[in-house]
Design a protein around this motif. Sequence first.
Motif, PDB file in Angstrom:
ATOM      1  N   LEU A 792       0.854  -1.215   0.102  1.00  0.00           N
ATOM      2  CA  LEU A 792       0.070   0.029  -0.153  1.00  0.00           C
ATOM      3  C   LEU A 792       0.759   1.296  -0.059  1.00  0.00           C
ATOM      4  N   ALA A 797      -1.509  -0.573  -4.122  1.00  0.00           N
ATOM      5  CA  ALA A 797      -2.695  -0.833  -3.382  1.00  0.00           C
ATOM      6  C   ALA A 797      -3.397  -1.967  -4.052  1.00  0.00           C
ATOM      7  N   GLU A 820      -6.709   2.244   4.113  1.00  0.00           N
ATOM      8  CA  GLU A 820      -7.021   3.126   3.077  1.00  0.00           C
ATOM      9  C   GLU A 820      -7.973   4.166   3.244  1.00  0.00           C
ATOM     10  N   GLN A 823      -6.629   6.925   5.188  1.00  0.00           N
ATOM     11  CA  GLN A 823      -5.661   7.804   4.429  1.00  0.00           C
ATOM     12  C   GLN A 823      -6.483   8.897   3.596  1.00  0.00           C
ATOM     13  N   LEU A 839     -13.371   2.100  -2.607  1.00  0.00           N
ATOM     14  CA  LEU A 839     -13.046   1.248  -1.519  1.00  0.00           C
ATOM     15  C   LEU A 839     -14.405   0.771  -0.650  1.00  0.00           C
TER      16      LEU A 839
END
Length: 977
Positions: A792, A797, A820, A823, A839
């Motif tokens: 990542l 990723a 993720e 972030q 995501l």
Amino acid sequence: MRTHQAIDMAQRRSVSLQARRSRQTSGLLRFPDSSSTAIVPVSHGTMQQEQNRTRDSAMEYTKNAQYCALKLPAVPNILRSKNDGSFTGFIDSATESALLLTPTSAYVWKYSSPDHLPTAISFPISNASGAQPLGVLVSPCAGSTEPGLVLVNPTTGQLTYWDAVGGALAEGLLHRKKGMETTIPLYQSETLEYLQNIEPAGVILATSSGRFVLVALHDGAGRPGVACTAMRGAGTGLWSNIVGFVRMGSTRRDVVAMKPGKLLGRGERMVATANTRGAVTIWHCSRTGDYRLVFEMDLREQLVTSIAGVYPQAETTFRVHDIEMLPDDDTMGLLLSSFTYDEDDEEKIYYVLFTAYFDPVDFRIMSAHRITCYTMHSTRPPRLLLPSPGYTAFIVLSNAVVLLDTVLKPKSDQNLSTPFKWEDVIRFKPEIELMSAGTEDMSQINGQVTRHAGIVVVARGAGVIRIERFEDESGGSVVRSSADVITSKLEQAVYYGFIDENPLDFGKVKEVGYDINDIETAIGVVSDEIFNGTSLYIQVDETMTCLRLRCQALGRLAEHLSLIFPSLSAEIRYQVLFKLEKCEAAKNIYGLWFASAASVSRSGMLVEVISDMTQGSGSVDSFFRDDVSKIGDFITAFSNKSLVRARTASGHRNIMLQHVREANDFLLTVLSSSADVIRSLYKEPVFKLSHAWGITEPWTSTFDVLNSLSKQFEVTKTVCTSLWEVSDNADEEIAINLRDLCDQLVGLAESLCRAYEERISFCEATESRREQAENLKRAYAEQRPGWLKPLLAFGCAEKAFQLGERHRDFRTLAEMCREEKVQLDKISDEASRVAQENLAMRTKYYFDTYGYEFAQTLYQYYIDAGYTSELFVAFPAYREYLERFLSDGKYDRVAWIHDIQTGDFISTGMKLANVAEKMEDTLSNKRLQLSIAKLCLISASVGGAQVEDDVTYINEQLDKIDRLEEEDFSVNEVMED
């Protein structure tokens, strides 16, 4: 080793083989080249030049140490067509010509012609009855090289003889030369059934009533002319006629064979006949019309009795098919017979070859040999051929040719009872039909074999094929086992079975019923010879070509085994698979480091490793040709060398980067680009090895390989981290190096996952390694996040998630999804918004695809990491999974919060009471948990006796806590005083 020696001897016997070797290119396998070993130069004449051209145009369909099958180039159009009509044929080896007959046409061509479309003489046959005509080719007349032709109408008895086949075409059927035609008188309903060339005595015919007719084609002075003689064979006078008539009805009906034997003198030859019952006659015939019967006996009872001890049921279906006298022998001969046998509830044909001593006073059966390599029915009459010197008999069936050694006259150290030393079968594909065949005797000049003994076969759908038998220079001292025969069959399948348009069928070994241990022994021998480069079928000088051909051959072996032997042990299948993987790895390494344009940029590290492994005694080429088996040790040695080099060059970034990248290239080429690719193509699709493991340790997941991969991953990760920190201000070269290293890091992570899973699966297969498997599982679970999550940080990723999905690492997937998200929450641009949506879709995909298995892992992670508050609000669409997870009872400490959110105060109270009783140690915490539980139960909208009892129980517990606290307080005061 014996097989190698035999092949080598057979190859040395032929001058043409040496010529062929010099013509071969490095990119071709040796075995299926377009040349023949059947004919070698014997003179400088026109005939020999044509033979050389034929040799250069022929194609080997198969070859081993004992025999070779060659497709001759000359194929007339009649054989190329898919005509299913009736055909009969005749081969004349003296003029190398072939005859093919249909009910309405005749075709003659030179089968040794080098032309792919030879000049064929064809002409119509006047045949009102529509019966299949009989025909043979005969010797050319003086001063000509063109064979003569004899045609007979089987129903009318009309016989026509042309002293040159061209004459039949030129003259037509209406303008025959005087004296070249006759009519054989026939009784009512009598027909002619058999015609044979017995030159120099002429031709001989057999009728349906059992009469034999001798037809002379030349007079005493050798001039062409036709004269017929009825052969009675019982003397002269009335009595002889009566005896001859009686024998016609018993020993001479249903003739299946009339074969020429030994030459007895000028214009005279021996002839042997046999009928389906087993009655045999032997005659001495002359072109003057004279004849003499020297042997006549009904042998059925003796033949059947000789095998009755083993096959008592043979008598009912026993029949004779053919006869052959041994070359230059007037007493010894062979009889081919068969009978039907029920084996394992399956009807099979057992073919038996008898060797007999045909003496009218002392007839003896010397041996009886049952053919074991072929038990199928033949749609055409089986034919027995015995080319000189008679060491090998050829049995021609409709779809196969059987070769077997014969029992010859005894020498001082040989006994006639010696069993047949060897047999083998050449099978043809089902659509191929063998229509006719003829012999070609062995020829020698100055003691050198210029042509091996063999036969020429005309096959519908395949053209003209020559099958030749190499001489056994061991003198019969070499005993060939079943494993030797299977080895030869496997080699033929590997090296010839994949030739386009090859009419031979290499897939019937299983029908013979060989022992599985012999089969696996043979597979080990063949695969070892390919793997080690010792097979005589693959002998090329260029290393890359040699490695490529080995991979090709092992791949073909694997495919052949999966089709023919699906019940092989997992162990032998893994052995072949691992050899193929190692060969592929060696080929790819050699190609990248030494045979590609990029190889010049490589360091000398690989060469140094090879030098270390061979202690300086081996070159790079010799290592890759002779030591492919050491490719596993090569991994460890190269990895260790690269780590030493990288540490030594730590102050020189470019040199260090080169060493790290080169080591990664090596590992990934061996494991990912080679072994893993081959395994994906062959392990399950070909070998059906999805779950089974053999006892052989997988070479791609030894502990040395696991350690090498782990070390290389850590080194690469460290280098990536250092480059990533300066990547914003770095030049293009650093950016390229970083991008390449990140890609390699992904490859190393994937290789580590595969290697660990493979090792765990292998250890689980055996009870003695189960504990080791459990230790590996724990180590794998602990280390895997450290291989995926760093990806990542380096912008990989998507690759990280793909690896997690592929290896079903739900814990790491859950961790990466949240990391993720954290972030992305720090950034508020459009790209971040899109990434957050993606995501969310990814997380939804995991829930939908993996269901509760993923959900419980994710929930456990949130609880372990202290993200409880997020747990209850993050995934509202999958609340049923959460409730199922929390209902376990192990998570009541947090589950009560979810119950409050859903308004289930009774469940909240019960869970808090359970936590207070079983999960809390301090009295203050117990009081708090019980107090909240009491409040929830009192607040429940639905009460009842159970709730009242629960509240009463909680009050009692609270009172108990009060007493305990008072006691603790009193104790503390006393201690203070």
